[in-house]
Design a protein around this motif. Structure first.
Motif, PDB file in Angstrom:
ATOM      1  N   ARG A  65     -18.631 -13.956 -35.826  1.00  0.00           N
ATOM      2  CA  ARG A  65     -19.877 -14.674 -35.402  1.00  0.00           C
ATOM      3  C   ARG A  65     -20.989 -13.409 -35.365  1.00  0.00           C
ATOM      4  O   ARG A  65     -22.249 -13.633 -35.129  1.00  0.00           O
ATOM      5  CB  ARG A  65     -19.731 -15.520 -34.496  1.00  0.00           C
ATOM      6  N   GLY A  66     -20.664 -12.333 -35.179  1.00  0.00           N
ATOM      7  CA  GLY A  66     -21.605 -11.240 -34.973  1.00  0.00           C
ATOM      8  C   GLY A  66     -21.835 -10.814 -33.639  1.00  0.00           C
ATOM      9  O   GLY A  66     -22.719 -10.069 -33.265  1.00  0.00           O
ATOM     10  N   GLU A  67     -21.348 -11.861 -32.748  1.00  0.00           N
ATOM     11  CA  GLU A  67     -21.577 -11.595 -31.360  1.00  0.00           C
ATOM     12  C   GLU A  67     -20.964 -10.449 -30.616  1.00  0.00           C
ATOM     13  O   GLU A  67     -21.030  -9.958 -29.214  1.00  0.00           O
ATOM     14  CB  GLU A  67     -20.963 -12.781 -30.560  1.00  0.00           C
ATOM     15  N   LEU A  68     -19.877  -9.839 -31.301  1.00  0.00           N
ATOM     16  CA  LEU A  68     -19.161  -8.617 -30.553  1.00  0.00           C
ATOM     17  C   LEU A  68     -18.565  -7.799 -31.591  1.00  0.00           C
ATOM     18  O   LEU A  68     -18.338  -8.116 -32.927  1.00  0.00           O
ATOM     19  CB  LEU A  68     -17.806  -9.252 -29.889  1.00  0.00           C
ATOM     20  N   THR A  69     -18.524  -6.500 -31.390  1.00  0.00           N
ATOM     21  CA  THR A  69     -17.950  -5.408 -32.241  1.00  0.00           C
ATOM     22  C   THR A  69     -16.555  -5.197 -32.059  1.00  0.00           C
ATOM     23  O   THR A  69     -15.937  -5.443 -30.881  1.00  0.00           O
ATOM     24  CB  THR A  69     -18.742  -4.085 -32.190  1.00  0.00           C
ATOM     25  N   ILE A  70     -15.773  -4.644 -32.893  1.00  0.00           N
ATOM     26  CA  ILE A  70     -14.308  -4.317 -32.596  1.00  0.00           C
ATOM     27  C   ILE A  70     -14.256  -3.340 -31.671  1.00  0.00           C
ATOM     28  O   ILE A  70     -13.484  -3.273 -30.800  1.00  0.00           O
ATOM     29  CB  ILE A  70     -14.014  -3.691 -33.885  1.00  0.00           C
ATOM     30  N   GLU A  71     -15.220  -2.373 -31.598  1.00  0.00           N
ATOM     31  CA  GLU A  71     -15.313  -1.437 -30.338  1.00  0.00           C
ATOM     32  C   GLU A  71     -15.339  -2.135 -29.010  1.00  0.00           C
ATOM     33  O   GLU A  71     -14.868  -1.568 -27.942  1.00  0.00           O
ATOM     34  CB  GLU A  71     -16.413  -0.203 -30.656  1.00  0.00           C
ATOM     35  N   GLN A  72     -16.159  -3.023 -28.914  1.00  0.00           N
ATOM     36  CA  GLN A  72     -16.703  -3.786 -27.645  1.00  0.00           C
ATOM     37  C   GLN A  72     -15.490  -4.867 -27.462  1.00  0.00           C
ATOM     38  O   GLN A  72     -15.345  -5.238 -26.084  1.00  0.00           O
ATOM     39  CB  GLN A  72     -17.779  -4.377 -27.725  1.00  0.00           C
ATOM     40  N   ALA A  73     -14.541  -5.295 -28.229  1.00  0.00           N
ATOM     41  CA  ALA A  73     -13.564  -6.162 -27.854  1.00  0.00           C
ATOM     42  C   ALA A  73     -12.406  -5.540 -27.122  1.00  0.00           C
ATOM     43  O   ALA A  73     -12.509  -4.423 -26.742  1.00  0.00           O
ATOM     44  CB  ALA A  73     -12.869  -6.780 -29.227  1.00  0.00           C
ATOM     45  N   ALA A  74     -11.401  -6.271 -26.700  1.00  0.00           N
ATOM     46  CA  ALA A  74     -10.186  -5.995 -26.125  1.00  0.00           C
ATOM     47  C   ALA A  74      -9.742  -4.894 -26.656  1.00  0.00           C
ATOM     48  O   ALA A  74      -9.693  -4.654 -27.953  1.00  0.00           O
ATOM     49  CB  ALA A  74      -9.144  -7.001 -25.813  1.00  0.00           C
ATOM     50  N   PRO A  75      -8.969  -3.729 -26.081  1.00  0.00           N
ATOM     51  CA  PRO A  75      -8.657  -2.763 -26.737  1.00  0.00           C
ATOM     52  C   PRO A  75      -7.489  -2.655 -27.873  1.00  0.00           C
ATOM     53  O   PRO A  75      -7.579  -2.184 -28.878  1.00  0.00           O
ATOM     54  CB  PRO A  75      -7.781  -1.863 -25.734  1.00  0.00           C
ATOM     55  N   ASP A  76      -6.598  -3.977 -27.775  1.00  0.00           N
ATOM     56  CA  ASP A  76      -5.600  -4.341 -28.704  1.00  0.00           C
ATOM     57  C   ASP A  76      -6.303  -4.655 -30.159  1.00  0.00           C
ATOM     58  O   ASP A  76      -5.850  -4.301 -31.201  1.00  0.00           O
ATOM     59  CB  ASP A  76      -5.075  -5.501 -28.442  1.00  0.00           C
ATOM     60  N   VAL A  77      -7.423  -4.981 -30.125  1.00  0.00           N
ATOM     61  CA  VAL A  77      -8.210  -5.435 -31.368  1.00  0.00           C
ATOM     62  C   VAL A  77      -8.359  -4.082 -32.282  1.00  0.00           C
ATOM     63  O   VAL A  77      -8.225  -4.040 -33.361  1.00  0.00           O
ATOM     64  CB  VAL A  77      -9.625  -5.965 -31.308  1.00  0.00           C
ATOM     65  N   ALA A  78      -9.004  -2.985 -31.840  1.00  0.00           N
ATOM     66  CA  ALA A  78      -8.992  -1.684 -32.370  1.00  0.00           C
ATOM     67  C   ALA A  78      -7.747  -1.221 -32.836  1.00  0.00           C
ATOM     68  O   ALA A  78      -7.587  -0.774 -34.157  1.00  0.00           O
ATOM     69  CB  ALA A  78      -9.699  -0.520 -31.659  1.00  0.00           C
ATOM     70  N   GLU A  79      -6.767  -1.285 -32.022  1.00  0.00           N
ATOM     71  CA  GLU A  79      -5.295  -0.777 -32.627  1.00  0.00           C
ATOM     72  C   GLU A  79      -4.872  -1.689 -33.703  1.00  0.00           C
ATOM     73  O   GLU A  79      -4.259  -1.139 -34.756  1.00  0.00           O
ATOM     74  CB  GLU A  79      -4.481  -1.035 -31.401  1.00  0.00           C
ATOM     75  N   VAL A  80      -4.865  -3.047 -33.843  1.00  0.00           N
ATOM     76  CA  VAL A  80      -4.715  -3.942 -34.984  1.00  0.00           C
ATOM     77  C   VAL A  80      -5.427  -3.694 -36.023  1.00  0.00           C
ATOM     78  O   VAL A  80      -5.227  -3.522 -37.378  1.00  0.00           O
ATOM     79  CB  VAL A  80      -4.984  -5.441 -34.538  1.00  0.00           C
ATOM     80  N   ALA A  81      -7.010  -3.486 -35.709  1.00  0.00           N
ATOM     81  CA  ALA A  81      -7.690  -3.068 -36.950  1.00  0.00           C
ATOM     82  C   ALA A  81      -7.359  -1.777 -37.911  1.00  0.00           C
ATOM     83  O   ALA A  81      -7.205  -1.858 -38.852  1.00  0.00           O
ATOM     84  CB  ALA A  81      -9.516  -2.933 -36.617  1.00  0.00           C
TER      85      ALA A  81
END
Length: 270
Positions: A65-81
Protein backbone atom coordinates in the motif's frame (compact mmCIF):
# COMPACT_ATOMS: atom_id res chain seq x y z
CA UNK A 1 10.67 -56.96 15.66
CA UNK A 2 11.32 -54.21 18.20
CA UNK A 3 8.71 -52.06 19.85
CA UNK A 4 7.28 -49.22 17.77
CA UNK A 5 8.63 -45.76 18.58
CA UNK A 6 6.52 -43.32 20.51
CA UNK A 7 5.03 -40.49 18.51
CA UNK A 8 4.14 -37.00 19.70
CA UNK A 9 2.05 -34.97 17.26
CA UNK A 10 0.74 -31.42 17.38
CA UNK A 11 -1.28 -29.66 14.66
CA UNK A 12 -2.02 -25.95 14.24
CA UNK A 13 -3.60 -23.88 11.45
CA UNK A 14 -0.99 -21.27 10.45
CA UNK A 15 -0.16 -19.44 7.22
CA UNK A 16 -3.45 -20.54 5.74
CA UNK A 17 -2.77 -24.26 6.05
CA UNK A 18 -2.58 -27.13 8.51
CA UNK A 19 0.87 -27.46 10.03
CA UNK A 20 1.71 -30.71 11.82
CA UNK A 21 4.84 -31.52 13.79
CA UNK A 22 5.85 -35.09 14.60
CA UNK A 23 8.48 -36.25 17.08
CA UNK A 24 9.43 -39.92 17.33
CA UNK A 25 10.96 -41.24 20.54
CA UNK A 26 12.50 -44.52 21.61
CA UNK A 27 10.16 -46.87 23.51
CA UNK A 28 10.09 -45.86 27.16
CA UNK A 29 12.04 -42.62 26.60
CA UNK A 30 11.01 -39.75 28.89
CA UNK A 31 11.04 -36.93 26.35
CA UNK A 32 8.62 -34.04 26.03
CA UNK A 33 8.88 -32.51 22.55
CA UNK A 34 6.03 -30.07 23.05
CA UNK A 35 8.12 -27.04 24.09
CA UNK A 36 10.13 -27.30 20.86
CA UNK A 37 6.95 -27.80 18.86
CA UNK A 38 5.28 -24.76 20.40
CA UNK A 39 8.38 -22.64 19.75
CA UNK A 40 8.27 -23.73 16.13
CA UNK A 41 4.58 -22.84 15.83
CA UNK A 42 5.21 -19.45 17.46
CA UNK A 43 7.92 -18.61 14.94
CA UNK A 44 5.61 -19.50 12.07
CA UNK A 45 2.85 -17.31 13.51
CA UNK A 46 5.30 -14.40 13.64
CA UNK A 47 6.31 -15.02 10.03
CA UNK A 48 2.62 -14.97 9.09
CA UNK A 49 2.14 -11.69 10.97
CA UNK A 50 4.95 -10.09 8.99
CA UNK A 51 4.46 -11.63 5.55
CA UNK A 52 0.80 -12.53 5.05
CA UNK A 53 -0.75 -10.66 2.09
CA UNK A 54 -4.18 -11.46 3.58
CA UNK A 55 -3.60 -9.49 6.78
CA UNK A 56 -4.18 -5.77 6.49
CA UNK A 57 -1.64 -5.07 9.24
CA UNK A 58 1.20 -7.23 7.90
CA UNK A 59 4.43 -5.62 6.78
CA UNK A 60 3.89 -6.99 3.27
CA UNK A 61 0.40 -5.47 3.00
CA UNK A 62 1.70 -2.13 4.25
CA UNK A 63 4.58 -2.24 1.75
CA UNK A 64 2.17 -2.97 -1.08
CA UNK A 65 0.00 0.00 0.00
CA UNK A 66 3.05 2.27 0.03
CA UNK A 67 2.90 2.82 3.80
CA UNK A 68 6.21 1.10 4.50
CA UNK A 69 9.45 0.44 2.66
CA UNK A 70 11.33 -2.84 2.74
CA UNK A 71 14.08 -1.10 4.68
CA UNK A 72 11.59 0.14 7.30
CA UNK A 73 9.95 -3.26 7.72
CA UNK A 74 10.97 -6.10 10.01
CA UNK A 75 14.56 -7.22 9.28
CA UNK A 76 13.35 -10.55 7.89
CA UNK A 77 11.67 -8.72 5.01
CA UNK A 78 14.96 -7.44 3.60
CA UNK A 79 16.44 -10.93 3.95
CA UNK A 80 13.53 -12.47 2.05
CA UNK A 81 13.59 -9.75 -0.61
CA UNK A 82 17.29 -10.40 -1.27
CA UNK A 83 16.71 -14.14 -1.44
CA UNK A 84 13.81 -13.71 -3.86
CA UNK A 85 15.96 -11.60 -6.16
CA UNK A 86 18.62 -14.29 -6.16
CA UNK A 87 16.05 -17.01 -6.86
CA UNK A 88 14.56 -15.04 -9.73
CA UNK A 89 18.00 -14.97 -11.31
CA UNK A 90 18.74 -18.64 -10.54
CA UNK A 91 15.44 -19.81 -12.04
CA UNK A 92 15.77 -17.50 -15.04
CA UNK A 93 12.55 -15.74 -14.15
CA UNK A 94 10.46 -18.86 -13.55
CA UNK A 95 10.11 -17.68 -9.96
CA UNK A 96 9.60 -14.04 -8.98
CA UNK A 97 8.27 -12.08 -6.02
CA UNK A 98 7.50 -8.98 -8.11
CA UNK A 99 5.30 -10.12 -10.98
CA UNK A 100 2.04 -8.61 -9.66
CA UNK A 101 3.10 -5.00 -9.68
CA UNK A 102 4.54 -5.04 -6.18
CA UNK A 103 6.55 -7.08 -3.73
CA UNK A 104 4.77 -10.34 -2.88
CA UNK A 105 7.09 -13.13 -1.65
CA UNK A 106 4.21 -15.51 -0.86
CA UNK A 107 5.65 -18.23 -3.10
CA UNK A 108 8.89 -18.26 -1.11
CA UNK A 109 8.00 -17.38 2.45
CA UNK A 110 6.27 -20.57 3.55
CA UNK A 111 9.15 -22.85 2.61
CA UNK A 112 11.71 -20.41 4.01
CA UNK A 113 9.84 -19.89 7.27
CA UNK A 114 9.13 -23.59 7.83
CA UNK A 115 12.73 -24.59 7.13
CA UNK A 116 14.11 -21.87 9.39
CA UNK A 117 11.76 -22.67 12.28
CA UNK A 118 12.41 -26.40 11.90
CA UNK A 119 16.18 -25.98 11.90
CA UNK A 120 16.03 -23.78 14.98
CA UNK A 121 13.60 -25.82 17.05
CA UNK A 122 13.22 -29.34 15.67
CA UNK A 123 16.73 -30.20 14.53
CA UNK A 124 18.05 -29.86 18.11
CA UNK A 125 15.43 -32.39 19.24
CA UNK A 126 17.15 -35.23 17.41
CA UNK A 127 20.33 -34.49 19.38
CA UNK A 128 18.55 -35.34 22.62
CA UNK A 129 18.86 -38.86 24.03
CA UNK A 130 15.76 -40.88 23.28
CA UNK A 131 14.66 -38.86 20.24
CA UNK A 132 14.68 -40.81 17.00
CA UNK A 133 13.38 -38.26 14.49
CA UNK A 134 11.37 -35.06 14.08
CA UNK A 135 9.59 -33.49 11.16
CA UNK A 136 7.15 -30.81 10.10
CA UNK A 137 4.51 -30.87 7.37
CA UNK A 138 3.04 -27.54 6.26
CA UNK A 139 0.32 -28.19 3.70
CA UNK A 140 2.31 -30.95 2.04
CA UNK A 141 5.70 -29.23 2.21
CA UNK A 142 7.93 -31.20 4.54
CA UNK A 143 11.22 -30.77 6.44
CA UNK A 144 12.62 -33.88 8.15
CA UNK A 145 15.37 -34.77 10.62
CA UNK A 146 16.67 -38.12 11.89
CA UNK A 147 19.16 -38.85 14.67
CA UNK A 148 22.56 -40.03 13.45
CA UNK A 149 22.44 -43.19 15.55
CA UNK A 150 18.93 -44.15 14.37
CA UNK A 151 18.00 -46.36 11.43
CA UNK A 152 14.68 -44.55 11.03
CA UNK A 153 13.65 -43.54 7.50
CA UNK A 154 10.70 -41.28 6.66
CA UNK A 155 8.51 -42.69 3.86
CA UNK A 156 6.94 -39.74 2.04
CA UNK A 157 4.10 -40.51 -0.37
CA UNK A 158 3.65 -38.41 -3.49
CA UNK A 159 -0.05 -38.11 -4.26
CA UNK A 160 -1.39 -39.23 -7.61
CA UNK A 161 -3.68 -36.38 -8.78
CA UNK A 162 -5.56 -38.74 -11.07
CA UNK A 163 -6.41 -41.21 -8.30
CA UNK A 164 -7.50 -39.54 -5.05
CA UNK A 165 -6.11 -41.31 -2.03
CA UNK A 166 -3.42 -43.09 -4.07
CA UNK A 167 0.29 -42.35 -4.38
CA UNK A 168 2.35 -42.38 -7.54
CA UNK A 169 5.62 -42.90 -5.65
CA UNK A 170 7.10 -43.12 -2.19
CA UNK A 171 10.31 -41.24 -1.41
CA UNK A 172 12.57 -42.35 1.44
CA UNK A 173 14.22 -39.47 3.33
CA UNK A 174 16.30 -39.42 6.51
CA UNK A 175 17.21 -35.74 6.54
CA UNK A 176 15.93 -33.28 3.98
CA UNK A 177 12.89 -31.65 2.47
CA UNK A 178 10.08 -32.52 0.08
CA UNK A 179 8.06 -29.80 -1.68
CA UNK A 180 5.19 -30.14 -4.13
CA UNK A 181 3.70 -27.52 -6.43
CA UNK A 182 1.20 -27.63 -9.26
CA UNK A 183 -2.48 -27.32 -10.12
CA UNK A 184 -3.73 -30.61 -8.66
CA UNK A 185 -4.62 -29.37 -5.17
CA UNK A 186 -5.40 -25.67 -5.61
CA UNK A 187 -6.25 -25.31 -9.27
CA UNK A 188 -4.49 -22.86 -11.59
CA UNK A 189 -2.90 -20.79 -8.83
CA UNK A 190 0.65 -20.88 -10.19
CA UNK A 191 1.48 -17.97 -12.48
CA UNK A 192 4.31 -17.80 -14.97
CA UNK A 193 5.88 -14.48 -13.88
CA UNK A 194 7.33 -14.00 -17.34
CA UNK A 195 3.86 -13.84 -18.94
CA UNK A 196 1.47 -13.24 -16.04
CA UNK A 197 -0.57 -16.24 -17.20
CA UNK A 198 -1.57 -19.24 -15.06
CA UNK A 199 0.11 -22.55 -15.85
CA UNK A 200 -1.64 -25.90 -15.91
CA UNK A 201 0.56 -28.15 -18.03
CA UNK A 202 2.05 -29.69 -14.85
CA UNK A 203 -0.50 -30.91 -12.33
CA UNK A 204 2.15 -31.86 -9.77
CA UNK A 205 5.85 -31.08 -9.40
CA UNK A 206 7.66 -32.63 -6.45
CA UNK A 207 11.26 -31.82 -5.54
CA UNK A 208 13.41 -33.47 -2.88
CA UNK A 209 16.30 -31.42 -1.53
CA UNK A 210 18.30 -30.55 1.54
CA UNK A 211 16.17 -27.59 2.61
CA UNK A 212 12.54 -26.67 2.09
CA UNK A 213 13.11 -23.10 0.92
CA UNK A 214 15.10 -24.22 -2.12
CA UNK A 215 12.96 -27.32 -2.76
CA UNK A 216 9.82 -25.17 -2.79
CA UNK A 217 11.29 -22.67 -5.25
CA UNK A 218 12.47 -25.39 -7.61
CA UNK A 219 9.10 -27.16 -7.44
CA UNK A 220 7.45 -23.91 -8.53
CA UNK A 221 10.05 -23.37 -11.25
CA UNK A 222 9.49 -26.92 -12.49
CA UNK A 223 5.74 -26.39 -12.70
CA UNK A 224 6.24 -23.13 -14.61
CA UNK A 225 8.82 -24.65 -16.97
CA UNK A 226 6.44 -27.44 -17.91
CA UNK A 227 6.62 -31.20 -18.33
CA UNK A 228 8.85 -31.20 -21.41
CA UNK A 229 11.36 -28.53 -20.31
CA UNK A 230 14.11 -29.64 -17.93
CA UNK A 231 16.61 -27.06 -19.15
CA UNK A 232 16.65 -25.54 -15.64
CA UNK A 233 17.73 -28.79 -14.01
CA UNK A 234 21.46 -28.41 -14.58
CA UNK A 235 21.48 -25.28 -12.43
CA UNK A 236 19.29 -26.68 -9.68
CA UNK A 237 20.66 -28.37 -6.56
CA UNK A 238 18.00 -31.06 -6.12
CA UNK A 239 18.31 -34.68 -5.03
CA UNK A 240 15.45 -35.93 -7.17
CA UNK A 241 12.06 -34.92 -8.51
CA UNK A 242 8.88 -36.10 -10.18
CA UNK A 243 6.56 -34.27 -12.60
CA UNK A 244 3.03 -35.33 -13.51
CA UNK A 245 1.10 -33.79 -16.39
CA UNK A 246 -2.58 -33.68 -17.24
CA UNK A 247 -2.20 -36.48 -19.79
CA UNK A 248 -1.11 -38.91 -17.09
CA UNK A 249 2.60 -38.95 -17.89
CA UNK A 250 5.27 -39.10 -15.20
CA UNK A 251 8.78 -37.66 -15.55
CA UNK A 252 11.46 -38.42 -13.01
CA UNK A 253 15.00 -37.18 -12.42
CA UNK A 254 17.84 -37.88 -10.00
CA UNK A 255 20.31 -35.13 -9.27
CA UNK A 256 20.67 -33.27 -12.56
CA UNK A 257 19.96 -36.35 -14.69
CA UNK A 258 16.54 -37.09 -16.25
CA UNK A 259 15.68 -40.74 -15.63
CA UNK A 260 12.39 -41.67 -17.28
CA UNK A 261 9.07 -40.65 -18.80
CA UNK A 262 6.13 -43.04 -18.40
CA UNK A 263 2.35 -43.20 -17.92
CA UNK A 264 1.19 -42.38 -14.39
CA UNK A 265 -0.63 -45.70 -14.13
CA UNK A 266 2.68 -47.53 -14.19
CA UNK A 267 3.89 -45.85 -11.03
CA UNK A 268 7.38 -44.71 -10.13
CA UNK A 269 9.86 -46.69 -8.06
CA UNK A 270 11.01 -45.04 -4.83
Amino acid sequence: MGAAPGRQVEVRHIMGTAVSIHALTAPGADVDARPAMEACFAELREADRVFSPYREDSDISRIRRGELTIEQAAPDVAEVAAACSQWEESTQGRFSARWRGGFDPTGYVKGWAVERAAVRHLAPLVLQPGVIAAGINAGGDIQLFTADDSDWVWHVGIADPGRPGEVVATVDVRNGAVATSGSAERGRHIIDPRTGEPVDHVVSATVVGDGLAAADVWATAAAVAGFDDLSWLAGADTRMGILLDGAGRVRRWTGATPVSVQPASVGVPA
